[in-house]
Motif scaffolding. Structure first.
Motif, PDB file in Angstrom:
ATOM      1  N   VAL A   1       0.851  -1.060   0.026  1.00  0.00           N
ATOM      2  CA  VAL A   1       0.063   0.096  -0.121  1.00  0.00           C
ATOM      3  C   VAL A   1       0.964   1.285  -0.109  1.00  0.00           C
ATOM      4  O   VAL A   1       1.995   1.246   0.292  1.00  0.00           O
ATOM      5  N   GLY A   2       0.431   2.345  -0.680  1.00  0.00           N
ATOM      6  CA  GLY A   2       0.870   3.510  -0.513  1.00  0.00           C
ATOM      7  C   GLY A   2       2.132   3.676  -1.429  1.00  0.00           C
ATOM      8  O   GLY A   2       2.458   2.492  -2.140  1.00  0.00           O
ATOM      9  N   ASP A   3       2.607   4.790  -1.632  1.00  0.00           N
ATOM     10  CA  ASP A   3       3.656   5.041  -2.992  1.00  0.00           C
ATOM     11  C   ASP A   3       4.842   5.923  -2.029  1.00  0.00           C
ATOM     12  O   ASP A   3       4.778   6.754  -1.831  1.00  0.00           O
ATOM     13  N   PRO A   4       6.124   4.935  -2.156  1.00  0.00           N
ATOM     14  CA  PRO A   4       7.214   5.528  -1.412  1.00  0.00           C
ATOM     15  C   PRO A   4       7.616   7.073  -2.004  1.00  0.00           C
ATOM     16  O   PRO A   4       8.010   8.035  -1.292  1.00  0.00           O
ATOM     17  N   ALA A   5       7.345   7.245  -3.236  1.00  0.00           N
ATOM     18  CA  ALA A   5       7.833   8.461  -3.841  1.00  0.00           C
ATOM     19  C   ALA A   5       6.562   9.700  -3.366  1.00  0.00           C
ATOM     20  O   ALA A   5       7.373  10.749  -3.149  1.00  0.00           O
ATOM     21  N   VAL A   6       5.589   9.248  -3.150  1.00  0.00           N
ATOM     22  CA  VAL A   6       4.615  10.158  -2.644  1.00  0.00           C
ATOM     23  C   VAL A   6       5.156  10.773  -1.217  1.00  0.00           C
ATOM     24  O   VAL A   6       5.340  11.881  -0.853  1.00  0.00           O
ATOM     25  N   ASN A   7       5.413   9.691  -0.364  1.00  0.00           N
ATOM     26  CA  ASN A   7       5.911   9.851   1.139  1.00  0.00           C
ATOM     27  C   ASN A   7       7.016  10.482   1.007  1.00  0.00           C
ATOM     28  O   ASN A   7       7.055  11.529   1.727  1.00  0.00           O
ATOM     29  N   ILE A   8       8.339  10.242   0.179  1.00  0.00           N
ATOM     30  CA  ILE A   8       9.272  10.869   0.235  1.00  0.00           C
ATOM     31  C   ILE A   8       9.075  12.344  -0.142  1.00  0.00           C
ATOM     32  O   ILE A   8       9.585  13.407   0.238  1.00  0.00           O
ATOM     33  N   THR A   9       8.385  12.760  -1.125  1.00  0.00           N
ATOM     34  CA  THR A   9       8.074  13.928  -1.737  1.00  0.00           C
ATOM     35  C   THR A   9       7.640  14.987  -0.657  1.00  0.00           C
ATOM     36  O   THR A   9       7.944  16.025  -0.464  1.00  0.00           O
ATOM     37  N   ILE A  10       6.447  14.461  -0.130  1.00  0.00           N
ATOM     38  CA  ILE A  10       5.754  15.199   0.931  1.00  0.00           C
ATOM     39  C   ILE A  10       6.733  15.443   2.367  1.00  0.00           C
ATOM     40  O   ILE A  10       6.987  16.680   2.747  1.00  0.00           O
ATOM     41  N   PHE A  11       7.627  14.493   2.581  1.00  0.00           N
ATOM     42  CA  PHE A  11       8.615  14.695   3.602  1.00  0.00           C
ATOM     43  C   PHE A  11       9.737  15.733   3.092  1.00  0.00           C
ATOM     44  O   PHE A  11      10.377  16.727   3.944  1.00  0.00           O
ATOM     45  N   ALA A  12      10.324  15.512   1.946  1.00  0.00           N
ATOM     46  CA  ALA A  12      11.271  16.563   1.502  1.00  0.00           C
ATOM     47  C   ALA A  12      10.686  18.156   1.645  1.00  0.00           C
ATOM     48  O   ALA A  12      11.594  18.937   1.847  1.00  0.00           O
ATOM     49  N   PHE A  13       9.289  18.061   1.181  1.00  0.00           N
ATOM     50  CA  PHE A  13       8.828  19.541   0.930  1.00  0.00           C
ATOM     51  C   PHE A  13       8.917  20.202   2.500  1.00  0.00           C
ATOM     52  O   PHE A  13       9.180  21.056   2.510  1.00  0.00           O
ATOM     53  N   PHE A  14       8.549  19.180   3.458  1.00  0.00           N
ATOM     54  CA  PHE A  14       8.435  19.630   4.958  1.00  0.00           C
ATOM     55  C   PHE A  14      10.003  20.083   5.398  1.00  0.00           C
ATOM     56  O   PHE A  14      10.151  21.221   6.077  1.00  0.00           O
TER      57      PHE A  14
END
Lengths: 540, 112
Positions: free
Chosen positions: A9-22
């Protein structure tokens, strides 16, 4: 670093992108808000210019670690009621800070706990001892957070190899050092405020989302959860996690004691009291923290039972990270990839911010207490002190990255509970005695600090959490059942080490050949209650 | 700072410490803090011991699937919130003004 999550489940790329944005946004803010940070007042205490609500939210940010967000929600999802017991201890402990410590500590200290003991006892040995206990507690807490980061990585970023985990832990370490070195206490405080706000917002959103599914009927949510759990109605009562024989019951009481008394001894929270202008503002910050933390924990009740119902035992235990995966999986179930990405980013931001707070505390303790207080006998140039603090932060960051990588398989909640037990044993008794007991002496302080430190760490070493546990439900560090030196039956030392540290503080004081100094007791009490001579903010 | 200077300053604190005004302030601090700390610790450990040693009591149903244990637990949250509200009120009504008055006087006395 892209890959398919083990749980699918989930997409690591999305997770990493949101985290990098933070990370990028917070780094920009840190650079914008922090000035030169050359004086000790700026670097350690952010100029003491934060308002009560700002600092209160920042304290909440320091306090609500990944162990709270993912850990408690996950424990409730698997064990029901017993997970809730944790959060009650975590909240109620704040009353001790509010009623006895917040204002007096703000009035009598400069940056660290050792300052308060020094005002009372004027003894470099005591300052050194307090610094050792502060750094030990911070380091255990730091390792817990870093270990949590390593475990989260495999869950949320799809990185499971050792090298990949090391890279991610190192990235966390580098970002954290940027906050601390560039921002000092002011920058770190803003990171905490931002993180606590998005953590609270995320939690409230998921809570409301779960509640709409039951028409805002809490009893209905419980009924659904009971229906979904293999334990049935038992999840609504105590005993699933701490049940069993008499030793399990005492183990639970011991944990409860450490949780309620540990909060008041955690050095990275005490240090935050010095970032506001005066004692009244310090008290106001703690009130803000109580509300933030309390509402957050009430929400975890809904998150946990919601995950029990909507995700289910089997999916949680089948995911990497086990109980820690309950809340991210719940987010995925409700809002799909994007919401899970948001939760993943919040979890990482949480670890990042808590680690930054701990590093600044440990580095302050080294530079202010060990370097300036003990090695230079209080005659250090403030600029040198800040330079030493920065170098200390670098070293601590490195230790945290390596230690966190090595400790990535150790249970996070266990390390945090241990830090609470050490804090309640080695830190709390001396602070309480210094402020409120006329006959307290240096010998009492040394006996209490070292006695509390040695007994709490020692009892952990000879407990079932280190060796010889054959119980699959509570794994130990050494899994070989033939290596067994678990002479102490409880996994939390609090019930023994906390009373012991209080008794040693009393015994050391009454047997001391040097009598207690009445004048110093008078001084600390007058200063604690009136605020005369307290450190002022740098502006206004 | 020389030894005599520090000795004089410390003894000034002792004079204040023994004054009636400071003793009143300290009494006001304890009159809230001590009973509140004792009460919340007793209330918390009553809860902890019930959870550990009387699970049957905690599982008694109250309404629907809500049981005594849950109400007791949420009660811990409620009592914590109530104590913080009461503590702020106490600060406003009984403590802060007195404490500030004494501080201002001490600071003026020192400047003279």
């Amino acid at each position: 670093m892209r890959g398919i999550l083990a749980s699918g489940v989930g997409d690591p790329a999305v997770n990493i992108t949101i985290f990098a944005f933070f990370v990028i946004v917070t780094l920009i803010i840190v650079v914008m808000v922090s000035g030169s940070n050359r004086s000790t007042n700026d670097y350690y205490a952010g100029g003491r210019n934060f308002t009560g609500w700002q600092n209160g939210i920042a304290i909440g940010g320091d306090y609500l670690s990944a162990a709270s967000f993912l850990g408690i929600g996950g424990l409730i999802a698997l064990y029901g009621y017993d997970g809730f017991l944790y959060s009650i201890g975590f909240l109620v402990g704040w009353l001790l800070v509010l009623l006895l410590m917040a204002a007096p500590l703000r009035n009598t200290g400069r940056y660290t706990t050792a300052d308060v003991l020094d005002l009372r006892l004027r003894d470099t040995r005591v300052r050194g001892a307090s610094a050792i206990s502060t750094m030990t507690i911070s380091l255990f807490y730091l390792l817990a957070q870093m270990a949590g980061a390593g475990a989260l990585v495999s869950l949320l970023l799809g990185v499971s190899g050792a090298v990949g985990q090391l890279v991610v832990v190192a990235v966390v370490g580098i970002a954290m050092l940027c906050y601390v070195l560039v921002g000092g206490m002011k920058g770190t405080t803003w990171v905490q405020i931002i993180k606590a706000s998005i953590l609270a917002a995320g939690t409230v959103i998921i809570t409301l989302w779960v509640m709409t599914k039951t028409g805002f009927n809490f009893s209905g949510l419980l009924a659904h959860a009971v229906g979904a759990s293999p334990d049935g109605k038992a999840v609504l009562g105590p005993g699933l996690l701490y049940g069993g024989g008499a030793s399990a019951h005492f183990n639970f009481v011991s944990l409860a004691l450490a949780l309620v008394l540990g909060t008041a001894g955690l050095p990275h929270l005490i240090m935050r009291l010095y970032t506001v202008p005066d004692a009244a503002e310090a008290r106001r910050s703690v009130v803000w923290t109580v509300w933030l933390v309390g509402i957050f924990y009430l929400c975890t009740l809904v998150l946990g039972f919601g995950a029990m119902w909507l995700v289910g035992d089997k999916a949680i235990l089948g995911a990497p990270g086990k109980s820690d995966s309950a809340v991210p999986l719940l987010a995925y179930k409700l809002g799909g990839t994007l919401l899970m990405g948001g939760v993943a980013a919040v979890a990482f931001a949480t670890i990042l911010a808590v680690v930054a707070g701990l590093t600044i505390t440990a580095s302050a303790s080294f530079a202010h207490d060990v370097y300036a207080g003990v090695m230079r006998r209080g005659n250090a140039d403030p600029r040198d002190e800040v330079r030493v603090a920065r170098i200390a932060a670098l070293v601590i960051g490195l230790v945290a990255v390596i230690g966190g990588f090595l400790a990535r398989n150790i249970d996070v909640a266990f390390l945090v509970a241990l830090a609470f037990a050490i804090a309640a044993s080695a830190n709390l008794p001396t602070v309480v005695y210094s402020l409120f007991w006329r006959r307290f002496t240096s010998r009492g302080a040394l006996w209490s600090i070292y006695g509390g430190l040695v007994s709490s760490v020692g009892l952990i070493i000879i407990s079932p959490v280190v060796s010889g546990s054959t119980n699959p439900a509570s794994p130990s560090l050494i899994t070989d059942p033939h290596v067994n030196f678990a002479f102490f039956p409880l996994s939390n030392p609090g019930i023994v080490s906390i009373p012991l540290a209080f008794i040693l503080g009393w015994l050391g004081s009454v047997t001391d050949t040097v009598p207690a100094d009445n004048a110093r007791f008078a001084r600390i009490q007058v200063r604690a209650l009136t605020g005369v001579g307290a450190e002022r903010s740098t502006r206004g | 700072m020389s030894v005599t200077q520090s000795a004089r300053r410390v003894s000034a604190y002792e004079v204040v410490h023994a004054s009636r005004e400071f003793r009143t302030l300290r009494r006001r601090f304890s009159e809230f803090a001590v009973p509140a700390v004792v009460a919340f610790l007793c209330w918390y450990f009553l809860y902890v011991c019930c959870a550990a040693f009387a699970p049957g009591l905690m599982e008694t149903q109250v309404s629907g699937d809500v049981n005594v244990g849950l109400c007791f637990g949420v009660g811990q949250f409620a009592s914590t919130f109530l104590v913080t509200i009461a503590h702020l009120r106490w600060g406003r009504r009984r403590f802060d003004a007195q404490s500030t008055r004494l501080r201002v006087r001490l600071e003026q006395g020192r400047r003279r």
